[in-house]
Design a protein around this motif. Structure first.
Motif, PDB file in Angstrom:
ATOM      1  N   THR A  79      30.066  53.162  42.099  1.00 28.29           N
ATOM      2  CA  THR A  79      30.181  53.933  43.334  1.00 28.29           C
ATOM      3  C   THR A  79      28.901  53.841  44.154  1.00 28.29           C
ATOM      4  O   THR A  79      28.932  53.642  45.381  1.00 28.29           O
ATOM      5  CB  THR A  79      30.491  55.398  43.015  1.00 28.29           C
ATOM      6  OG1 THR A  79      31.732  55.476  42.297  1.00 28.29           O
ATOM      7  CG2 THR A  79      30.593  56.227  44.279  1.00 28.29           C
ATOM      8  N   ALA A  80      27.765  53.960  43.471  1.00 29.51           N
ATOM      9  CA  ALA A  80      26.476  53.910  44.171  1.00 29.51           C
ATOM     10  C   ALA A  80      26.228  52.553  44.812  1.00 29.51           C
ATOM     11  O   ALA A  80      25.549  52.458  45.841  1.00 29.51           O
ATOM     12  CB  ALA A  80      25.348  54.248  43.196  1.00 29.51           C
ATOM     13  N   SER A  81      26.797  51.494  44.218  1.00 28.64           N
ATOM     14  CA  SER A  81      26.555  50.146  44.742  1.00 28.64           C
ATOM     15  C   SER A  81      27.279  49.890  46.057  1.00 28.64           C
ATOM     16  O   SER A  81      26.890  49.002  46.819  1.00 28.64           O
ATOM     17  CB  SER A  81      26.991  49.100  43.715  1.00 28.64           C
ATOM     18  OG  SER A  81      28.420  49.028  43.633  1.00 28.64           O
ATOM     19  N   GLY A  82      28.367  50.633  46.313  1.00 32.19           N
ATOM     20  CA  GLY A  82      29.154  50.400  47.506  1.00 32.19           C
ATOM     21  C   GLY A  82      30.060  49.182  47.418  1.00 32.19           C
ATOM     22  O   GLY A  82      30.628  48.748  48.438  1.00 32.19           O
ATOM     23  N   TRP A  83      30.240  48.636  46.209  1.00 34.10           N
ATOM     24  CA  TRP A  83      31.101  47.459  46.043  1.00 34.10           C
ATOM     25  C   TRP A  83      32.545  47.833  46.370  1.00 34.10           C
ATOM     26  O   TRP A  83      33.077  48.797  45.821  1.00 34.10           O
ATOM     27  CB  TRP A  83      31.008  46.942  44.612  1.00 34.10           C
ATOM     28  CG  TRP A  83      31.757  45.660  44.371  1.00 34.10           C
ATOM     29  CD1 TRP A  83      32.934  45.514  43.715  1.00 34.10           C
ATOM     30  CD2 TRP A  83      31.363  44.342  44.782  1.00 34.10           C
ATOM     31  NE1 TRP A  83      33.301  44.194  43.671  1.00 34.10           N
ATOM     32  CE2 TRP A  83      32.360  43.444  44.330  1.00 34.10           C
ATOM     33  CE3 TRP A  83      30.274  43.840  45.479  1.00 34.10           C
ATOM     34  CZ2 TRP A  83      32.295  42.075  44.560  1.00 34.10           C
ATOM     35  CZ3 TRP A  83      30.201  42.472  45.698  1.00 34.10           C
ATOM     36  CH2 TRP A  83      31.204  41.610  45.253  1.00 34.10           C
ATOM     37  N   ASN A  84      33.165  47.073  47.272  1.00 33.02           N
ATOM     38  CA  ASN A  84      34.517  47.421  47.707  1.00 33.02           C
ATOM     39  C   ASN A  84      35.545  46.362  47.348  1.00 33.02           C
ATOM     40  O   ASN A  84      36.659  46.363  47.869  1.00 33.02           O
ATOM     41  CB  ASN A  84      34.539  47.681  49.218  1.00 33.02           C
ATOM     42  CG  ASN A  84      34.047  46.480  50.021  1.00 33.02           C
ATOM     43  OD1 ASN A  84      33.836  45.408  49.468  1.00 33.02           O
ATOM     44  ND2 ASN A  84      33.866  46.681  51.319  1.00 33.02           N
ATOM     45  N   ARG A  85      35.170  45.431  46.447  1.00 28.26           N
ATOM     46  CA  ARG A  85      36.142  44.462  45.947  1.00 28.26           C
ATOM     47  C   ARG A  85      36.488  44.815  44.498  1.00 28.26           C
ATOM     48  O   ARG A  85      36.093  45.855  43.991  1.00 28.26           O
ATOM     49  CB  ARG A  85      35.586  43.047  46.056  1.00 28.26           C
ATOM     50  CG  ARG A  85      35.219  42.643  47.482  1.00 28.26           C
ATOM     51  CD  ARG A  85      34.990  41.155  47.604  1.00 28.26           C
ATOM     52  NE  ARG A  85      34.559  40.792  48.945  1.00 28.26           N
ATOM     53  CZ  ARG A  85      34.567  39.562  49.421  1.00 28.26           C
ATOM     54  NH1 ARG A  85      34.992  38.561  48.652  1.00 28.26           N
ATOM     55  NH2 ARG A  85      34.155  39.302  50.653  1.00 28.26           N
ATOM     56  N   SER A  86      37.205  43.926  43.857  1.00 27.47           N
ATOM     57  CA  SER A  86      37.637  44.201  42.483  1.00 27.47           C
ATOM     58  C   SER A  86      36.469  44.048  41.504  1.00 27.47           C
ATOM     59  O   SER A  86      35.409  43.501  41.841  1.00 27.47           O
ATOM     60  CB  SER A  86      38.763  43.247  42.095  1.00 27.47           C
ATOM     61  OG  SER A  86      39.911  43.488  42.867  1.00 27.47           O
ATOM     62  N   TYR A  87      36.699  44.518  40.304  1.00 30.80           N
ATOM     63  CA  TYR A  87      35.715  44.399  39.233  1.00 30.80           C
ATOM     64  C   TYR A  87      36.456  44.284  37.914  1.00 30.80           C
ATOM     65  O   TYR A  87      37.658  44.557  37.821  1.00 30.80           O
ATOM     66  CB  TYR A  87      34.769  45.600  39.221  1.00 30.80           C
ATOM     67  CG  TYR A  87      35.458  46.923  38.989  1.00 30.80           C
ATOM     68  CD1 TYR A  87      35.661  47.430  37.704  1.00 30.80           C
ATOM     69  CD2 TYR A  87      35.926  47.678  40.065  1.00 30.80           C
ATOM     70  CE1 TYR A  87      36.296  48.641  37.499  1.00 30.80           C
ATOM     71  CE2 TYR A  87      36.575  48.888  39.867  1.00 30.80           C
ATOM     72  CZ  TYR A  87      36.757  49.362  38.582  1.00 30.80           C
ATOM     73  OH  TYR A  87      37.400  50.556  38.389  1.00 30.80           O
ATOM     74  N   GLU A  88      35.734  43.872  36.889  1.00 25.45           N
ATOM     75  CA  GLU A  88      36.313  43.720  35.560  1.00 25.45           C
ATOM     76  C   GLU A  88      35.377  44.352  34.543  1.00 25.45           C
ATOM     77  O   GLU A  88      34.180  44.043  34.523  1.00 25.45           O
ATOM     78  CB  GLU A  88      36.522  42.237  35.235  1.00 25.45           C
ATOM     79  CG  GLU A  88      37.136  41.983  33.872  1.00 25.45           C
ATOM     80  CD  GLU A  88      37.325  40.499  33.581  1.00 25.45           C
ATOM     81  OE1 GLU A  88      38.280  40.144  32.871  1.00 25.45           O
ATOM     82  OE2 GLU A  88      36.500  39.694  34.065  1.00 25.45           O
ATOM     83  N   VAL A  89      35.891  45.223  33.710  1.00 22.09           N
ATOM     84  CA  VAL A  89      35.093  45.877  32.678  1.00 22.09           C
ATOM     85  C   VAL A  89      35.206  45.070  31.382  1.00 22.09           C
ATOM     86  O   VAL A  89      36.295  44.917  30.831  1.00 22.09           O
ATOM     87  CB  VAL A  89      35.555  47.328  32.453  1.00 22.09           C
ATOM     88  CG1 VAL A  89      34.660  48.007  31.409  1.00 22.09           C
ATOM     89  CG2 VAL A  89      35.535  48.117  33.760  1.00 22.09           C
ATOM     90  N   ILE A  90      34.095  44.536  30.925  1.00 14.68           N
ATOM     91  CA  ILE A  90      34.101  43.753  29.687  1.00 14.68           C
ATOM     92  C   ILE A  90      32.872  44.128  28.863  1.00 14.68           C
ATOM     93  O   ILE A  90      31.940  44.770  29.344  1.00 14.68           O
ATOM     94  CB  ILE A  90      34.091  42.231  29.962  1.00 14.68           C
ATOM     95  CG1 ILE A  90      32.805  41.805  30.677  1.00 14.68           C
ATOM     96  CG2 ILE A  90      35.310  41.816  30.763  1.00 14.68           C
ATOM     97  CD1 ILE A  90      32.684  40.297  30.821  1.00 14.68           C
ATOM     98  N   GLY A  91      32.880  43.715  27.611  1.00  8.62           N
ATOM     99  CA  GLY A  91      31.742  43.958  26.740  1.00  8.62           C
ATOM    100  C   GLY A  91      30.570  43.056  27.096  1.00  8.62           C
ATOM    101  O   GLY A  91      30.751  41.947  27.604  1.00  8.62           O
TER     102      GLY A  91
END
Length: 280
Positions: A79-91
């Motif tokens: 949220t703090a980064s302001g990223w407004n595209r997709s992301y992927e949570v991985i190890g």
């Protein structure tokens, strides 16, 4: 995210806050937290596609000519980064295994004050293969100055009787953490199990001539991702060379032709290594 996952993310961020230039102990603790298979998750920022889709593509950033994939360490940092595209949570381990073969590092929280922390691909390789199996960088490498002629003579003798060995090189390795050691670079014709066993026997038959208190390690020169192997290929002359001695070599070609390693300059901001004029 589960309670354990939240705790792991908190551990990563706690270690991240402690990393400052020269604090290699804190940096190692950060790597260990990221490599923890029970947690250590990162949010990889996707420049293209959606998580899990075939066309998903990580973002990338260049720092002093080196590539890094940016990520954030928690939903709050996302949220703090302001990223407004997709992301992927991985190890963290999965990220390391995906990035280091292409010589890409991982950059944590590039939006943070100070620019975040960069983890070079060399350390991602250490994470992927086991932090306890590789020396902690930055490494200082040089020609050995310690005098152990009996060991070198015995090792050369056994190498001459081991057809799989083409050449031997040596380096004095000083890790950022831990004791310095002598590295023996193995240039081999053959990597089949019998050849590997023969080379291992060669070392076992020679190691008794090493003085007490001196640590000796071996490194395969065809390993394109090992910083010690890269330095040996580029900077060290063989102290044993079968072909220079006119001895017949084993059939085949040694995998991985020697090549000059890339010297990794320090990132402009964040962590990363090595320092100017230092190491691989």
């Amino acid at each position: 995210m589960s309670a354990s996952g939240t705790a792991a993310a908190g551990q990563v961020e706690q270690m991240l806050r402690q990393v400052t230039p020269g604090r290699y102990d804190a940096y190692e603790a950060l790597l260990q937290a990221l490599a923890d298979p029970a947690g250590g998750q990162v949010y990889m920022l996707l420049w293209h596609g959606q998580a899990g889709s075939p066309d998903a593509q990580y973002g990338n950033m260049q720092v002093d000519g080196l590539g890094y994939a940016p990520c954030v360490t928690s939903a709050q940092e996302l949220t703090a980064s302001g990223w407004n595209r997709s992301y992927e949570v991985i190890g963290g381990l999965d990220a390391a295994r995906a990035l280091y073969p292409d010589h890409y590092g991982l950059w944590l929280n590039p939006h943070a004050p100070g620019g975040g922390v960069g983890i070079p691909w060399l350390d991602l390789r250490r994470m992927a293969t086991g932090l306890d199996r590789q020396p902690a960088g930055p490494l200082r490498l040089s020609e050995p100055t310690i005098e152990i002629p009996q060991f070198y003579a015995l090792l050369t003798q056994h190498a001459h009787r081991t057809p799989a060995v083409r050449a031997l090189r040596r380096a004095w390795v000083q890790p950022a953490l831990g004791s310095p050691y002598l590295a023996i670079g193995l240039d081999v014709y053959d990597t089949s199990p019998p050849a590997v066993d023969a080379v291992r026997s060669m070392m076992q038959q020679s190691i008794g001539a090493v003085p007490d208190g001196l640590s000796v390690s071996t490194v395969a020169l065809f390993d394109e991702h090992d910083p010690v192997a890269m330095w040996l290929r580029a900077c060290a002359r063989p102290f044993y060379d079968r072909e220079a001695h006119g001895a017949p070599g084993a059939p085949g070609i040694a995998p991985g032709a020697p090549g000059a390693p890339g010297i990794l300059p320090p990132p402009a901001t964040g962590y990363g290594y090595p320092p100017p004029g230092a190491t691989y």
